[in-house]
Write an enzyme that holds these catalytic residues in place. Sequence first.
Site, short mmCIF file in Angstrom:
data_model
loop_
_atom_site.label_atom_id
_atom_site.label_comp_id
_atom_site.label_asym_id
_atom_site.label_seq_id
_atom_site.Cartn_x
_atom_site.Cartn_y
_atom_site.Cartn_z
N ASP A 179 0.72 -1.22 -0.05
CA ASP A 179 -0.30 0.02 -0.06
C ASP A 179 0.95 1.23 0.01
OD1 ASP A 179 -2.46 1.38 -0.08
OD2 ASP A 179 -2.73 1.22 2.05
N LYS A 182 2.44 3.12 -5.83
CA LYS A 182 1.92 2.30 -6.79
C LYS A 182 2.94 1.64 -7.66
CE LYS A 182 -1.21 3.11 -3.98
NZ LYS A 182 -1.19 2.35 -2.87
N ASN A 208 -5.51 -0.45 -3.93
CA ASN A 208 -5.25 0.51 -4.98
C ASN A 208 -4.96 0.09 -6.45
OD1 ASN A 208 -4.20 2.43 -2.26
ND2 ASN A 208 -6.45 2.60 -2.97
N GLU A 238 -11.14 4.33 -0.72
CA GLU A 238 -11.31 4.63 0.60
C GLU A 238 -12.40 5.84 1.05
OE1 GLU A 238 -8.61 3.88 -0.28
OE2 GLU A 238 -6.91 4.81 0.29
CA CA Z 1 -4.42 2.34 -0.09
#
Ligand code: CA
Length: 253
Positions: A179, A182, A208, A238
């Site tokens: 997390d 990315k 994600n 989220e």
């Molecule tokens: Ca995240």
Amino acid sequence: MTPDESRKLHYGSGMGMLGFLKPAHIGWTLGNLRDAAIDKLRGSAPRPEQARLHVEAHATRGDPASVLAALDDFARNRRFLMNVGPEKGQLLEAEVDRAGPEARILELGCYCGYSAILMARRLGAGGSVLSIEKSGHSVRAARTIIDFAGLSHAVEVRQGASGDCIPQLEAHFDLIFLDHWKDLYEADLRAIEAKQLLRPGSVIFADNVGSLFNPEDYLRYVRECGHYDSRSEESHIEYTQLPDRAEISVFRG
Ligand code: CA
């Protein structure tokens, strides 16, 4: 939100912050940029520090659920926090339970400690979470928040870049939660494999990976390299109704 946080959130920063966004994401992104600008003009504390103060004012010491609720409240009503959040959190909790109470968990990207608390509260005495975080602001806030939740015995927050920390790790992990930035997912998973930190059945949970962030190279790797049984779970970014996905990949060995 600092530039580092923004880069972490918006995979592919080299393309410019807005150039790659889909129309549905633009309003949400502009709202975050507005909030960040207001905080900067006011000279506000870094966002993890704001979250820590909110937890200490509204949660109960030693009660992880109340700490998560306070972080959710802050993220919904004050300032966005890139926590895993309660919706994708349920998917993550299911993987923690599957790994069992003695699981060794590695997290890349601790931020305020939300997911470390979410995972650690489900572990038994033999389980542990090692969370790697580059930002000093986040490390300081996360350690305090995790201690407030009564879980510092189960969680170690280690400051450093994932690429520097992974080569120092030993033994296997049962669950790895990706997390952080990315565009580091694929390289860091390859580094984890090279250090032999996985064993058959180890689970990689990548947050994600939906259309906003779209780390195509990572998804192609876990789906096609032959080492994983990988599935995609539909969810939302989220604290929003914007689509997002998590990729859950079981290491075959
Ligand atoms: Ca995240």
